[in-house]
Design an enzyme around this catalytic site. Structure first.
Site, PDB file in Angstrom:
ATOM      1  N   ASP A 177      -5.034  -8.339  -3.070  1.00 25.00           N
ATOM      2  CA  ASP A 177      -5.315  -8.074  -1.660  1.00 25.00           C
ATOM      3  C   ASP A 177      -6.596  -8.742  -1.143  1.00 25.00           C
ATOM      4  O   ASP A 177      -6.590  -9.924  -0.852  1.00 25.00           O
ATOM      5  CB  ASP A 177      -5.330  -6.547  -1.440  1.00 25.00           C
ATOM      6  CG  ASP A 177      -5.276  -6.166   0.027  1.00 25.00           C
ATOM      7  OD1 ASP A 177      -5.249  -7.065   0.880  1.00 25.00           O
ATOM      8  OD2 ASP A 177      -5.257  -4.953   0.337  1.00 25.00           O
ATOM      9  N   HIS A 217       0.837  -1.212   0.000  1.00 25.87           N
ATOM     10  CA  HIS A 217       0.000   0.000   0.000  1.00 25.87           C
ATOM     11  C   HIS A 217       0.872   1.263   0.000  1.00 25.87           C
ATOM     12  O   HIS A 217       0.925   1.956  -0.999  1.00 25.87           O
ATOM     13  CB  HIS A 217      -1.011   0.050   1.152  1.00 25.87           C
ATOM     14  CG  HIS A 217      -1.916  -1.145   1.216  1.00 25.87           C
ATOM     15  ND1 HIS A 217      -2.727  -1.502   0.166  1.00 25.87           N
ATOM     16  CD2 HIS A 217      -2.110  -2.092   2.176  1.00 25.87           C
ATOM     17  CE1 HIS A 217      -3.392  -2.607   0.486  1.00 25.87           C
ATOM     18  NE2 HIS A 217      -3.034  -2.981   1.703  1.00 25.87           N
TER      19      HIS A 217
HETATM   20 ZN   LIG Z   1      -3.502  -6.878   2.822  1.00 23.54          ZN
END
Ligand SMILES: [Zn+2]
Length: 456
Positions: free
Chosen positions: A321, A270
């Site tokens: 994810d 991220h």
């Molecule tokens: Zn994650």
């Protein structure tokens, strides 16, 4: 040795027409040269691109895709999504995890991903007690990947605390929690299980700065050996940045880079909320920024400053994810569209050398290969592992397109249906859009989803 013929192929030196790849039994590309279809064992009528690494997946979350799209009272957020995830995670058995991961990995192949980094933190039984075999759940991930034939970098997760400063774990985190000693034992066991399996790499993953403490982070990194890929969630949410500032006076990326030897083995997943100085420091560390555009949009995380980062030589990779939707094309176009919406401009991540789709694809290919510690060099070249995706030239999205427009036509104007055949380590795992075990895998997944829906 098997000879594969392609109408067109994206090599590390650009597009080449009428090529034959000689692929060894081991899956390695032995040679690449001009040739005619008649000389080949397998003829691919279409365009081949290298297979992409998906660097960040939580397999079990595939089973809750679509269940968290309802707002509670007040503003919904990442933190309320996490509550749905915690409720869900309490239910899953080892058999169910294997079935869910099997379906997910099948979907990844069909989307153009040929390897996956599984960030795996569901270690214990439903009551929080360790299984007799501490690698029970990890073993199910290994089994699912082997059954489907996708390359796997397993990243067992160290999750020790519930918040910065060593806060005690919460009850709904009971299936995740390990101490340093148990974690290193698990790693050792998994490294032994993966020995002799070229498609499997074992890395490591401190969950986040809130889930470990500095001493533990140093100890496990030293104990595990610094040559393994190391992934960490970082700076995904503004609240995480604020909590880290309260704890240390530093922002998460700032703290990590000042206190830990972050290098090209690391993947910072991220890294959404970074200052210019943090962004430049990640780029110069050689670490990969693991971007997950679909999930980051779904969770309202924010937008990573990808244009500046790439221009500074930063390395990026892509991850699915939460697996709310598995699509390489959509990850790439959403990454670009986020930048366009932020900058009010077009073709933000393209450069003078490559079209936008091609540049993002190649950056994510190289960054993904690095972040997952995959064997051999990245991309289609002699000595590389033969992971490739063949796109269907008959698909309307590709009609009339010359080779150099193929990536953009797939990534911006197509979907998973453009992917026709997929090879992992030279083995054809998807042929004409189907896996040979597809009916059984999907039937089993449906049965598990029905079971889970009936479990309170
Ligand atoms: Zn994650």
């Amino acid at each position: 040795m098997i000879k594969h013929f392609f109408d067109g192929i994206l090599t590390v030196d650009g597009w080449r027409q009428n090529r034959i790849l000689e692929i060894a039994e081991s899956g390695e590309i032995l040679s690449m040269g001009d040739g005619r279809a008649e000389a080949a064992d397998i003829v691919h009528k279409g365009y081949a691109l290298p297979g992409m690494a998906n660097v960040h997946s939580h397999a079990f979350q595939r089973a809750m895709a679509g269940l968290a799209e309802i707002g509670g009272p007040g503003a919904d957020s990442f933190w309320s999504w996490r509550q749905v995830m915690y409720d869900f995670v309490g239910k899953i058995t080892p058999d169910q995890l294997e079935a869910i991961a099997g379906q997910l990995y099948l979907e990844m192949l069909k989307a153009g991903f040929t390897s996956v980094g599984e960030f795996h933190y569901l270690h214990h039984d439903r009551d929080g007690r360790p299984f007799k075999d501490p690698a029970e759940m990890s073993g199910r991930i290994l089994a699912a990947a082997a059954e489907i034939g996708i390359g796997l970098t397993l990243l067992p997760v160290l999750y020790r605390y519930s918040g910065f400063g060593g806060q005690a774990p919460l009850d709904h985190q009971r299936r995740f929690i390990l101490d340093g000693e148990a974690y290193l034992q698990l790693l050792e066991k998994l490294q032994a299980a993966a020995a002799g399996q070229p498609a499997v790499v074992i890395g490591m993953a401190p969950h986040s700065l809130r889930a470990v403490d500095p001493a533990l982070l140093t100890d496990v990194r030293a104990g595990a050996g610094a040559e393994n890929p190391c992934h960490i969630h970082i700076a995904e949410q503004q609240k995480e940045v604020a909590d880290c500032l309260d704890w240390s006076g530093k922002r998460p990326v700032e703290w990590l880079l000042e206190n830990v030897a972050v290098d090209e083995r690391w993947c910072l997943v991220h890294a959404t909320h970074v200052t210019e100085a943090e962004r430049r420091a990640i780029a110069s560390s050689g670490a990969v920024a693991g971007l997950c555009p679909i999930t980051e949009a779904n969770l309202g995380d924010g937008i990573f400053p990808a244009a500046a980062f790439l221009n500074e030589g930063g390395r990026i990779a892509l991850g699915s994810d939460s697996n709310i939707y598995v699509s390489l094309a959509e990850e790439i176009r959403l990454l670009e569209y986020g930048q366009r919406l932020t900058c009010g401009a077009r073709n933000v991540l393209g450069d003078a050398e490559n079209s936008t789709g091609t540049r993002i694809f190649l950056a994510a290919l190289n960054g993904g290969h690095q972040a997952l510690g995959r064997p051999g060099p990245a991309g289609l070249q002699t000595g590389a592992v033969a992971d490739f995706v063949v796109l269907d030239p008959a698909h309307p999205a590709l009609a009339g397109r010359p080779a150099e427009k193929i990536p953009d036509s797939w990534l911006f104007a197509g979907d998973n249906g453009v992917v026709k055949d997929v090879a992992v380590g030279g083995r054809m795992v998807i042929q004409n859009r189907r896996h040979e075990q597809e009916d059984r895998i999907t039937w089993r997944f449906r049965a598990v989803m029905t079971e889970l829906a009936a479990t309170a």
